[in-house]
Design an enzyme around this catalytic site. Structure first.
Site, PDB file in Angstrom:
ATOM      1  N   CYS A 176      -0.784   3.671  -6.443  1.00  0.00           N
ATOM      2  CA  CYS A 176      -1.745   3.084  -5.500  1.00  0.00           C
ATOM      3  C   CYS A 176      -1.913   1.655  -5.973  1.00  0.00           C
ATOM      4  CB  CYS A 176      -3.074   3.836  -5.562  1.00  0.00           C
ATOM      5  SG  CYS A 176      -4.425   2.942  -4.730  1.00  0.00           S
ATOM      6  N   CYS A 227       0.871  -1.175   0.000  1.00  0.00           N
ATOM      7  CA  CYS A 227       0.000   0.000   0.000  1.00  0.00           C
ATOM      8  C   CYS A 227       0.906   1.221   0.000  1.00  0.00           C
ATOM      9  CB  CYS A 227      -0.873  -0.018   1.252  1.00  0.00           C
ATOM     10  SG  CYS A 227      -1.882   1.461   1.439  1.00  0.00           S
TER      11      CYS A 227
HETATM   12  N1  DGL Z   1      -3.955   0.552  -2.088  1.00  0.00           N
HETATM   13  C1  DGL Z   1      -3.591   1.697  -1.357  1.00  0.00           C
HETATM   14  C2  DGL Z   1      -2.385   2.399  -1.889  1.00  0.00           C
HETATM   15  O1  DGL Z   1      -1.554   1.790  -2.517  1.00  0.00           O
HETATM   16  C3  DGL Z   1      -4.595   2.663  -0.894  1.00  0.00           C
HETATM   17  C4  DGL Z   1      -5.986   2.681  -1.344  1.00  0.00           C
HETATM   18  C5  DGL Z   1      -6.789   3.397  -0.290  1.00  0.00           C
HETATM   19  O2  DGL Z   1      -7.120   2.726   0.680  1.00  0.00           O
HETATM   20  O3  DGL Z   1      -7.036   4.593  -0.424  1.00  0.00           O
HETATM   21  O4  DGL Z   1      -2.213   3.571  -1.671  1.00  0.00           O
END
Ligand code: DGL
EC number: 5.1.1.3
Length: 261
Positions: free
Chosen positions: A182, A75
């Site tokens: 993301c 993430c």
């Molecule tokens: N998948 C996450 C990232 O890489 C975040 C998505 C979220 O929860 O806003 O930032």
């Protein structure tokens, strides 16, 4: 005592971290994987730093209780703040941003790059700081991660959202390379590429999986034989995992377990 048969822990606010699982399954096919998706609290990208830290601690502590040998922060949003808390834990934590930044520094031909990510990641300036002299044209999306996480993807609607953001990045920076900053976004890679066939979209999951492999090799912790398992814990509903796993053509987990506090 860390054991080589322990699992690699992978965590994300939701299904986005499965993009890292996909690369791990290719690169380290013999490893056990325990995934934690905090789907109940997605999107993290619209939350405050304090909220993200509290939710992240809970995930780390859960994965430690499962005896993982390393944790992949799959993430970007969490990766921007993880240094503030990682010293509180003994387990090795590998972010998703730093390995891809090293790769971009070595391979990028121009001195500028685009970034589409959550608002939190873009506003944190983490990519800008890490990329140094490379100018980052960033744009935050408040809606894309939650749409992907729902597992219900209306392609035409999503393409409109993608164009709204990417056009602005290109207008501002005239870049030919854009980081999908993301982990939910590479799940939409086909749609990004369909809209912009001449842009090179970077999926940071590949470099993160390589960084994990290098770490395990250096520490003598690679699992080389025996049966393996892949387990998913979710604080949300199990349903959306099936559609996302089909989209990503992932090896299916043995179990998708409802996480309850
Ligand atoms: N998948 C996450 C990232 O890489 C975040 C998505 C979220 O929860 O806003 O930032």
């Amino acid at each position: 005592m860390i054991k080589r048969n322990s699992a690699i822990g992978v965590m994300d606010s939701g299904v986005g971290g499965l993009t890292t699982v996909k690369e791990l399954q290719k690169l380290l096919p013999k490893e056990n994987i325990i995934y934690f998706g905090d789907n109940k609290n997605v999107p993290y990208g619209n939350k405050t730093q304090e909220e993200i830290i509290a939710l992240t601690r809970r995930m780390i502590e859960f994965l430690i209780s499962e005896d993982v040998k390393v944790i992949a922060v799959a993430c970007n949003t969490i990766s921007t703040i993880i240094d503030m808390i990682s010293k509180d834990y003994d387990v090795k934590i590998i972010k998703i941003i730093d390995p891809v930044v090293d790769n971009i520094k070595n391979t990028l031909k121009k001195d500028k790059v685009g970034l589409i990510a959550t608002n939190f990641t873009v506003n944190s300036g983490y990519y800008d700081k890490m990329l140094g002299d490379i100018k980052v044209f960033g744009r935050g999306s408040s809606e894309l991660a939650a749409i992907v996480d729902s597992g219900k993807i209306d392609k035409e609607q999503v393409k409109k959202i993608i164009k709204g953001h990417i056009d602005k990045i290109i207008e501002a920076g005239n870049v030919d390379t854009i980081i999908l900053g993301c982990t939910h976004y590479p799940i939409l890679m086909d749609l990004f590429q369909e809209c912009y066939p001449n842009i090179n979209f970077i999926n940071p999951a590949f470099q993160q999986a390589e960084a994990i492999k290098n770490y395990l090799r250096e520490e003598g912790l690679l699992k080389e034989e025996g049966d393996k398992y892949f387990k998913i814990y979710t604080s949300g509903s199990q349903d959306q995992y099936h559609s996302i796993m089909n989209m990503l053509k992932l090896q299916m987990p043995q179990e998708i377990i409802q996480y309850r506090e």
